[in-house]
Design a protein around this motif. Structure first.
Motif, short mmCIF file in Angstrom:
data_model
loop_
_atom_site.label_atom_id
_atom_site.label_comp_id
_atom_site.label_asym_id
_atom_site.label_seq_id
_atom_site.Cartn_x
_atom_site.Cartn_y
_atom_site.Cartn_z
N HIS A 32 0.85 -1.19 0.00
CA HIS A 32 0.00 0.00 0.00
C HIS A 32 0.88 1.23 0.00
O HIS A 32 1.85 1.31 0.77
CB HIS A 32 -0.90 0.02 1.24
CG HIS A 32 -1.81 -1.15 1.34
ND1 HIS A 32 -3.15 -1.08 1.01
CD2 HIS A 32 -1.60 -2.43 1.74
CE1 HIS A 32 -3.72 -2.27 1.20
NE2 HIS A 32 -2.79 -3.11 1.65
N THR A 34 0.84 5.41 0.43
CA THR A 34 0.09 6.61 0.79
C THR A 34 1.06 7.75 1.05
O THR A 34 2.14 7.53 1.61
CB THR A 34 -0.81 6.37 2.03
OG1 THR A 34 -1.45 7.60 2.39
CG2 THR A 34 -0.02 5.85 3.21
N VAL A 46 -8.04 6.07 4.93
CA VAL A 46 -6.94 5.18 4.51
C VAL A 46 -6.64 4.18 5.62
O VAL A 46 -6.47 2.98 5.37
CB VAL A 46 -5.69 6.00 4.15
CG1 VAL A 46 -4.49 5.08 3.92
CG2 VAL A 46 -5.96 6.86 2.93
N HIS A 123 -3.36 4.68 -2.30
CA HIS A 123 -4.41 5.41 -1.60
C HIS A 123 -4.30 6.89 -1.92
O HIS A 123 -3.27 7.51 -1.69
CB HIS A 123 -4.29 5.18 -0.10
CG HIS A 123 -4.47 3.75 0.31
ND1 HIS A 123 -5.70 3.23 0.65
CD2 HIS A 123 -3.58 2.73 0.39
CE1 HIS A 123 -5.56 1.95 0.95
NE2 HIS A 123 -4.28 1.62 0.79
#
Length: 453
Positions: A32, A34, A46, A123
């Motif tokens: 992931h 971000t 998130v 994200h």
């Protein structure tokens, strides 16, 4: 630069059942990305999205140290708790991802520590194209979750348009809007419709306990939570309060959040002679804010499209309010009608309509109606927005993306990735010969040491 057309890429099968997910031959390693700090208060949407995936494979969060809504970093104990659930957090710098060897070094550390990533989840929209170098090296699809401004403005911004188009054309790319209207905007911006979906965010029900019964016909304690920006509609809320106080005297509005419009909004409240009734509470810790909201009678969310065309998805504050058993008065704006059912869980009014908003406030001075809407809102969140349910849905989507990606011949994927990152990632030739010769050894050492910069 030549971009490969996405036409003909496999469509994801959205009919995979939860049972088939449990029988999957391999639970994936998912990275992931971000651009904010990964913490409950930095960007709650998130944070909850990743936590909903706990138990569904290994999830490695690459984040920056830039705080979002509030500065409350993860504690060491919380990091250990997340790790026990298969969620591992590593702060990194994003800019080096476009350098020739930095993403190689990062991938070597990831593979050494967790195994080969099988999917990347970006994200907030701009992290989709920031993920491209890692996606190309890992040979993995990039799923991007769009929350609002990224789908409304960023994908059309000339500064980012060419980079978004690279991601559009990358093999296996999947777009997820947190509300239907955001998904439609991504398609209108050129993203292939067969790989665009809506994914509603979830809410942690265990942390949001339903408040006691709504009682009393006295003054209302209203709350409005969110950054102090024009899209949140604070001005309209102030005007509506001034009108509603004629019928519900003594009612107050507590404004939670900070932002660029604070001084302007304070002046507006003074001009309306509301300063005794409007309380600017600032940005509060998550648990403190939750308790403050639970002590309110009604949540206001009069969002409106601002001058730049900024539009919301489904504000976190609405889901949090409904989970707490609070009635919501909001606007027909963005994705709000997907969460709030007018006349069932709250009231929906037109944007920039203070008289209509005031009428809804007066109507909810009735405690029986507040109780009815509050209970219905909690029931809807339990049925549709529970964090665990949304986590299973996203886990299934990730597996579908991975499976569809592997049906694309490897030679086709490689050619597509070469075209996608050409001119975007610094060429190895830009680094001196001696340094290039050292890199194979450095990559091996990084994988052996499991270092994730």
């Amino acid at each position: 630069m030549r971009l490969v057309s996405p036409v003909g890429q496999p469509r994801l099968d959205s009919t995979r059942s939860r049972a088939s997910f449990g029988r999957s031959r391999q639970r994936p390693v998912v990275v992931h990305l971000t651009s904010q700090e990964f913490a409950p208060a930095s960007h709650p949407g998130v944070y909850r999205t990743v936590l909903g995936l706990a138990g569904h494979g290994t999830h490695v969060v690459l984040c920056t140290r830039r705080s979002g809504y509030a500065d409350a970093p993860l504690t060491a104990n919380r990091r250990r708790e997340l790790a026990s659930q298969g969620v591992f957090v590593h702060p990194i710098e994003l800019a080096p991802l476009r350098k020739a060897f930095a993403p190689r070094r990062l991938l070597a550390g990831l593979r050494g520590a967790y195994g080969r990533p099988q999917a990347i989840v970006a994200h907030l929209g701009k992290n989709a194209f920031r993920s491209l170098p890692l996606g190309a090296l890992a040979d993995a699809p990039i799923l991007a979750i769009f929350h609002g401004e990224d789908a409304n403005l960023d994908v059309r911004d000339p500064r980012y348009r060419e980079r978004f188009e690279r991601w559009f054309a990358s093999p296996g790319a999947v777009a997820l809007g947190v509300a239907d209207h955001l998904t439609r905007k991504l398609v209108a911006a050129g993203f292939p419709p067969e790989r665009a979906y809506t994914h509603h965010l979830g809410i942690d029900l265990a942390a949001h306990l339903q408040r006691p019964r709504h009682e009393g016909h006295g003054p209302l304690r209203l709350a409005l939570s969110g950054r102090l920006m024009s899209v949140k509609g604070h001005r309209t809320a102030f005007e509506a309060l001034a009108i509603a106080r004629k019928d519900v005297p003594g009612s107050e509005l507590h404004v939670f959040g900070a932002g660029p419009l604070e001084s302007t909004l304070r002046e507006r409240a003074k001009a309306l002679a509301l300063m005794p009734a409007v309380h600017f509470r600032g940005a509060l810790p998550v648990d403190v804010l939750r308790a403050e909201l639970a002590g309110s009678d009604v949540i206001l969310q009069p969002s409106e499209v601002d001058a730049e065309g900024r539009e919301e998805g489904i504000p976190n504050s609405i889901l949090e309010a409904m989970a707490l058993g609070l009635p919501v008065i909001a606007t027909h704006h963005g994705g709000i009608p997907e969460a709030v059912d007018d006349g069932e869980t709250g009231r929906l009014v037109a944007e920039r309509a203070p008289e209509e908003l005031a009428q809804a406030i007066v109507e909810l001075a009735d405690p029986a109606l507040r109780e009815k809407f509050g209970r219905a809102g909690r029931a809807k969140v339990e049925a549709e927005y529970a964090q665990e349910l949304r986590g299973v849905a996203l886990a299934e989507r990730i597996l579908e993306a991975r499976d569809a990606y592997t049906t694309i011949p490897r030679s086709v994927r490689r050619a597509a990735w070469r075209a996608t990152v050409e001119g975007y990632v610094e060429a190895p030739e830009a680094i001196g010969r001696r340094e290039r010769l050292r890199w194979p050894v450095r990559l091996l050492v990084n994988r052996w040491r499991q270092e994730i910069p």
